[in-house]
Design a protein around this motif. Structure first.
Motif, short mmCIF file in Angstrom:
data_model
loop_
_atom_site.label_atom_id
_atom_site.label_comp_id
_atom_site.label_asym_id
_atom_site.label_seq_id
_atom_site.Cartn_x
_atom_site.Cartn_y
_atom_site.Cartn_z
N GLN A 6 1.92 3.78 -4.90
CA GLN A 6 1.00 4.54 -5.62
C GLN A 6 0.26 3.37 -6.89
N GLN A 17 -5.97 -0.18 -3.62
CA GLN A 17 -5.63 -0.45 -1.88
C GLN A 17 -4.24 0.94 -1.32
N ARG A 75 -1.99 4.24 -0.13
CA ARG A 75 -2.49 4.99 0.90
C ARG A 75 -2.72 6.20 -0.02
N LYS A 76 -3.60 7.39 0.65
CA LYS A 76 -4.04 8.47 -0.25
C LYS A 76 -3.43 9.73 0.13
N THR A 77 -3.01 10.20 -0.43
CA THR A 77 -1.45 10.98 0.52
C THR A 77 -2.15 12.27 0.15
N ARG A 78 -2.03 13.22 1.72
CA ARG A 78 -2.81 14.66 1.75
C ARG A 78 -2.30 15.15 1.50
N ARG A 138 0.60 -0.98 -0.18
CA ARG A 138 -0.05 -0.53 0.35
C ARG A 138 0.96 1.12 -0.12
#
Length: 242
Positions: free
Chosen positions: A169, A219, A221-224, A166
C-alpha cells in the motif's frame, strides 16, 4: 522561499561526480552539478558565466525508481588524423526515475521554472545522449520546504514498476538532501559546481544526508473487507431439542 520540482525520467541517465578519463561511472542518483547544469543550459547561460546564485540553491533528490546500472564499451578516432583514441567505459542507469528539487529565492525559482518550460538549450540527463522521456516540469511549491516537498510528492515511478509492487500500500523511497549547517555528519560528494568553464571545470565538496520517506502506491491492490456472517453450529441442535 520556493521549491522547483523536476521529474528526471529517461531510458538512460548518467550522473558522474568523480569520473575522469577513460572510465566514466555514474552515481545512483542525480548530482547537484548535473541538475544545476541542466537549469543553467535551460536559461541559456554561457559555460563561463557566474554560478554563485545557482550553487547557493538547496538541492534534494528522491529515488522513485532506481533503474539498472549498465556499461557501454566505446571506441573513437580523431576526425583529422584517424588515430584511435583510448577505449572508454561509460556507465548508465537504465529505466530510472527521480524527483529532484531546488529551493531558493522566489524570483530565481520563478526564472528557472520559466526556463524549464521553454529552454534555450535542450535538456539532457547527465550526458547529451540521455534526453528526458517525460516533461521535466512538476511545478513550483511557493512557501514550501524542500524536505517536506520530497516527502509529500506523489510517487512518479513507471506504472509497470508500481504494479510490480502492488502488494504494498505504501513504499519506502530514499532521499538525498543538502545537509543543513549543524545537522551533524553526512556523506561527502564532489558535485558542488564552481565553474562549468570547459577550460577548467571546478567542483567543490558537498555534504549530503540521506533518509527514507514513505509514499502511497496508486497501483496497490485494494483490500476487500469480507463480512463473515454469525454462525453457531449448535443452533440446529437447539432447534431439534426445543
Amino acid at each position: 522561499m520556493s521549491v522547483l520540482v523536476l521529474l528526471l525520467a529517461a531510458p538512460l541517465q548518467s550522473w558522474g561526480a568523480s569520473a575522469r578519463f577513460a572510465r566514466r561511472t555514474t552515481e545512483p542518483a542525480p548530482t547537484k552539478s548535473g541538475v544545476l547544469g541542466l537549469l543553467a543550459a535551460a536559461q541559456g547561460r554561457d559555460r563561463t558565466a557566474d554560478l554563485s546564485d545557482l550553487a547557493a540553491l538547496r538541492f534534494g533528490v528522491r529515488i522513485d525508481q532506481p533503474g539498472t546500472r549498465i556499461r557501454d564499451y566505446q571506441t573513437a578516432t580523431h576526425a583529422d588524423s584517424g588515430k584511435a583514441m583510448p577505449v572508454s567505459e561509460r556507465f548508465y542507469l537504465a529505466d530510472a526515475v527521480f524527483v529532484a528539487a531546488v529551493e531558493g529565492d522566489e524570483a530565481l525559482i520563478d526564472d528557472l521554472h520559466t526556463a524549464v518550460r521553454a529552454p534555450v538549450y535542450l535538456p539532457y540527463l547527465g550526458r547529451r545522449s540521455c534526453p528526458p522521456a517525460r516533461p521535466l516540469d512538476l511545478g513550483v511549491r511557493t512557501g514550501a520546504d524542500l524536505r517536506q516537498v520530497l516527502r509529500t510528492e506523489p510517487w512518479h515511478a513507471s506504472a509497470w514498476y508500481q504494479r510490480r509492487r502492488r502488494s504494498e500500500q505504501r513504499v519506502d523511497l530514499e532521499v538525498f538532501l543538502d545537509a543543513d549547517a549543524g545537522s551533524g555528519p553526512g556523506d561527502s560528494l564532489r558535485d558542488q559546481p564552481l565553474s562549468f568553464d570547459p577550460r577548467h571545470r571546478r567542483y567543490g565538496l558537498r555534504t549530503v544526508r540521506s533518509e527514507t520517506v514513505s509514499v502511497a502506491n496508486p497501483q496497490a491492490r485494494k483490500t476487500r473487507r469480507v463480512t463473515v456472517p454469525a454462525h453457531d453450529p449448535f443452533d440446529a441442535l437447539n432447534e431439534e431439542t426445543a
